[in-house]
Design an enzyme around this catalytic site. Structure first.
Site, PDB file in Angstrom:
ATOM      1  N   ARG A   1       5.543  30.353 -35.084  1.00 29.02           N
ATOM      2  CA  ARG A   1       5.520  30.298 -36.550  1.00 29.02           C
ATOM      3  C   ARG A   1       6.922  30.034 -37.094  1.00 29.02           C
ATOM      4  O   ARG A   1       7.076  29.371 -38.131  1.00 29.02           O
ATOM      5  CB  ARG A   1       4.935  31.576 -37.140  1.00 29.02           C
ATOM      6  CG  ARG A   1       4.637  31.490 -38.624  1.00 29.02           C
ATOM      7  CD  ARG A   1       3.870  32.702 -39.127  1.00 29.02           C
ATOM      8  NE  ARG A   1       2.453  32.613 -38.894  1.00 29.02           N
ATOM      9  CZ  ARG A   1       1.553  32.235 -39.798  1.00 29.02           C
ATOM     10  NH1 ARG A   1       1.954  31.858 -40.998  1.00 29.02           N
ATOM     11  NH2 ARG A   1       0.268  32.200 -39.508  1.00 29.02           N
TER      12      ARG A   1
ATOM     13  N   GLU B   1       2.241  38.402 -47.040  1.00 30.16           N
ATOM     14  CA  GLU B   1       3.496  38.020 -46.399  1.00 30.16           C
ATOM     15  C   GLU B   1       4.369  37.053 -47.200  1.00 30.16           C
ATOM     16  O   GLU B   1       5.593  37.223 -47.233  1.00 30.16           O
ATOM     17  CB  GLU B   1       3.210  37.401 -45.032  1.00 30.16           C
ATOM     18  CG  GLU B   1       2.639  38.361 -44.019  1.00 30.16           C
ATOM     19  CD  GLU B   1       2.229  37.646 -42.746  1.00 30.16           C
ATOM     20  OE1 GLU B   1       2.887  37.867 -41.712  1.00 30.16           O
ATOM     21  OE2 GLU B   1       1.259  36.871 -42.779  1.00 30.16           O
TER      22      GLU B   1
END
Length: 783
Positions: free
Chosen positions: A328, A736
């Site tokens: 990621r 997030e």
């Protein structure tokens, strides 16, 4: 900030419409009155015992025998039993992906603080004292502790990955301007208010119930069953709520739940394991720290023509979530910017430290930190405002740029919902950025001991698990004869307001007041095989599963309503607590009672799987994300050049949450995420000694942001838009993404430091930008 709300106001607001309403958190009253029950508040059963963990005193070593003297430990006051890896009947593993992480060390210890044995006593104090004083017999071995040591030794938990786009070496060679540098961003402790805790209760016929503070009940269930040679159906995991998680209770909770389960299973008595803060921080993993080496080529306007980046992260001794975290980071190295020529290398370094684990953002923040460091360096080199450089490098529609790839990421995904340009323009205007830049410059020209900095930083964050199979959710919806509704889903409530939103989704789906809906605690026997509440996916996948269940219930109830109303089934509508059609209406409770009398099933399961995504995690190519979230923050700071102290003066944020299910909860998440991101980049620092011991293992040595660190000027506005994808209420994830808004605090500090030398020298600053580092950077620029 959100204005304070009285309990009376919170109680009254629950009668409003469901979706889009600023309803209070479903546990708000319980939180503020102290009535909310957490795992440690569950009344203990008669005969409950208490466990504590004996841990390794060295970072790397071979255990001598079992590592502990059982007879000596059993002779201690109150001790009932001691268990080591030799007592585990099944698999000794708490690794969530690769099974390379024993929950009790087996033969070798790999970090200082690794659990070696479980001691069980009649009282928690007895267990903790014996565990603390226990001697571990171990032959110490050489340890690898840093990223540099791991790189030199070629120590990796997973193979290096590389992504290339275009021809970065050739484009670098041809670029008019070239810069190179290296930076770091540090680890971060999740520091949830409620520490790790598990309460294991044996049931009849070898079954076991585990009450766990966990983000992934299904993982705890499967791993405990595997360790004890039970079927998964023999183990039930329940989590009503957590006092915070932030990723730290996604995989790490299994260390404690399995230890408690082992003791309870062997002794056939309830066992509680609650670690204190020192042990919690010493045993569990943190956010991955990264070293980022980069070289960039760009033109006179600051447009990036080529970028070569090396990412190296400290993963600890086992894989844990390091694969997807580092992936990621690679996927978010672009942030909001089109990088036409890119070479990106990622090293996943093995060290003799706790296995780094999930933390809010899951690698995305580290990747964005890298590219934003590059953008700031370009702006300073060209003597441009960093905002202008950011705007010039944004993704653009091909018809505007003339480049067919200018809205395609380096991993081959076409961006369908890009709004960062509009959002940044709105924030620039609303915050008065240009005027404030002039005011900051004027202030700095008049003051020597104090300098101010300003930064506007955007974010683009992809939403989905990059492991495609995890993008699924389930729900159970039960309607009772009085019209009340209970909802259970696979997500977990950790304070983020997920259950509040899910109650709103269910109420809207059935056309009833939210007051009739109760969301019950997560239970693996009600909704099985659930993914962790992570990747900001909780509201999307669980809300969609609830919608699916409600759709089925309406289909079942519509014929009943049509019979009562004397109309066609197609005419029946559910809203405002009733079913209507043919010019008449029947109250919801009456409809439900009649459905029961007609033997219509009132219990339904729902299921959802995220469509469209398809991603090759070996090649890092494909559609990794269902959609993206966007946001931007302007932060203004002031530093003292003589002490390194700094103050956050003002924060302005515009953030994209789509069409918000609950704006009050979303704003709260944005505010909290910004502060946590600011903490990661400016004050939270994990410090280790040369033996591999974590020195910052409690609130006395590890500083997190407090209320006094938040400025009075803290404005949050939700971007006016909706998700292009059919998520519940066309909303977007909010867990997030806003953490990356904290990047603006770090780069505002960097801007203030640069001002001490007239923005003429590179700023030698790494994250976290603690007062010590700020002072050292200011002093370095004087040379």
């Amino acid at each position: 900030m959100n204005a304070p709300t009285t309990l009376a106001e919170l109680a009254a607001v629950t009668s409003r419409q469901a979706l889009g309403a600023e309803l209070p958190h479903e546990s708000a009253r319980l939180h503020v009155t102290g009535e909310a029950h957490y795992t440690d508040d569950i009344p203990e059963l008669r005969g409950t015992l208490y466990a504590a963990l004996i841990t390794s005193p060295v970072a790397h070593g071979e255990l001598i025998g079992e590592g502990v003297n059982r007879e000596e430990l059993l002779a201690q006051h109150g001790v009932v039993a001691v268990f080591t890896s030799r007592d585990i009947p099944g698999e000794n593993n708490c690794g969530p992906i690769v099974h390379d992480d024993p929950f009790l060390a087996d033969g070798v210890v790999h970090f200082l603080g690794q659990p070696v044995a479980v001691v069980v006593a009649r009282d928690m104090l007895y267990a903790r004292e014996v565990a603390k004083k226990a001697k571990v017999a171990v032959k110490e071995l050489p340890a690898i502790l840093t990223i540099e040591q791991a790189l030199d030794a070629g120590a990796q938990v997973l193979p290096t990955k590389t992504v290339e786009r275009g021809d970065a070496p050739a484009a670098l060679a041809a670029a008019k301007h070239r810069l190179q540098g290296s930076t770091r961003c540090g680890q971060q402790e999740q520091f949830y208010l409620e520490g790790h805790i598990s309460y294991a209760v044996p049931r009849e016929d070898g079954q076991l119930t585990l009450f766990v503070s966990t983000q992934h009940p299904d993982g705890n269930q499967r791993e405990a069953a595997s360790a004890l040679c039970l079927g998964t159906h023999d183990v039930e995991v329940i989590c009503r709520r957590m006092g915070g998680g932030f990723g730290g209770k996604e995989g790490n909770a299994s260390i404690f739940s399995q230890s408690a389960a082992l003791a309870a299973f062997k002794l056939q008595r309830p066992v509680k394991l609650r670690v204190n803060r020192d042990d919690d921080m010493t045993i569990t993993g943190k956010r991955h720290d990264f070293r980022i080496d980069w070289e960039v080529g760009f033109d006179d306007n600051g447009r990036i023509q080529a970028l070569d980046v090396m990412l190296a992260s400290r993963c600890g001794y086992s894989v844990d979530y390091s694969g997807p975290v580092n992936d990621r980071a690679m996927l978010h190295i672009d942030n909001c910017y089109h990088l036409p020529n890119l070479r990106l290398v990622s090293h996943r370094c093995r060290t003799n430290t706790q296995s780094s684990t999930a933390f809010r953002g899951f690698g995305g923040p580290q990747g964005m930190f890298g590219i934003e460091t590059v953008v700031e360096a370009i702006a300073q080199h060209l003597k441009l405002d960093a905002l202008d450089v950011r705007m010039r490098n944004l993704y653009q529609a091909p018809e505007r740029s003339g480049d067919a790839t200018s809205m395609t990421t380096h991993y081959g995904q076409v961006i369908e919902d890009f709004v960062a340009d509009k959002l940044m323009a709105e924030l620039e205007a609303e915050s008065g950025y240009r005027a404030r830049r002039e005011a900051v410059n004027a202030f700095n020209a008049k003051h020597r001991g104090r300098q101010r900095g300003l930064a506007l930083v955007p974010l683009k964050f992809g939403i989905s698990f990059t492991a495609t199979m995890l993008n699924q959710g389930g729900a159970l919806v039960n309607v009772f004869m009085d019209g009340t509704v209970s909802v259970n889903h696979g997500g977990t409530e950790m304070g983020q307001g997920l259950n509040t939103k899910m109650a709103q989704v269910a109420a809207d789906g059935l056309g009833i007041p939210v007051a009739l809906v109760r969301v019950t605690g997560t239970d693996t026997q009600k909704v099985p095989n659930a993914s962790a509440t992570a990747a900001s996916s909780g509201a999307d996948i669980n809300g969609a599963a609830i919608n699916h269940a409600c759709d089925q219930l309406r289909e079942r109830l519509a014929p009943v309503a049509a019979g009562l109303l004397g109309c066609a089934v197609a005419e029946v509508k559910f809203s405002a607590g009733q079913a209507s059609g043919g010019g008449q209406a029947v109250p919801w409770a009456e409809l439900v009672k009649n459905a029961w009398l007609q033997r219509v099933g009132l219990s339904v399961t729902g299921f959802y799987k995220t469509p469209e995504i398809g991603y090759d995690n070996l090649k890092l190519q494909g559609r990794a994300f269902y959609y993206y979230c966007y946001g931007a923050a302007v932060t203004e700071v002031e530093i003292d050049t003589a002490t390194g102290e700094w103050w956050c003066k003002a924060v302005d944020i515009v953030h994209d949450v789509g069409q918000s299910i609950n704006p009050a909860i979303d704003r709260g998440q944005i505010e909290g995420a910004y502060v946590q991101g600011m903490g990661w980049l400016t004050m939270e620092e994990c410090i280790w000694d040369k033996s591999g011991k974590l020195l910052t293992h409690g609130p006395s040595t590890y500083k997190i942001p407090v209320a006094g660190d938040v400025p009075e000027h803290f404005k949050v506005r939700l971007f006016d838009g909706m998700n292009v994808k059919p998520t519940p209420y066309r909303s977007k994830a909010v867990g997030e993404p806003p953490l990356m808004l904290g990047l603006s605090a770090y780069f505002a500090i960097r801007d203030a430091i640069a001002a001490t030398a007239g923005h003429a020298k590179p700023v030698p600053l790494q994250a976290p930008a603690t007062p010590e580092r700020i002072l050292l950077a200011c002093e370095a620029l004087k040379a």
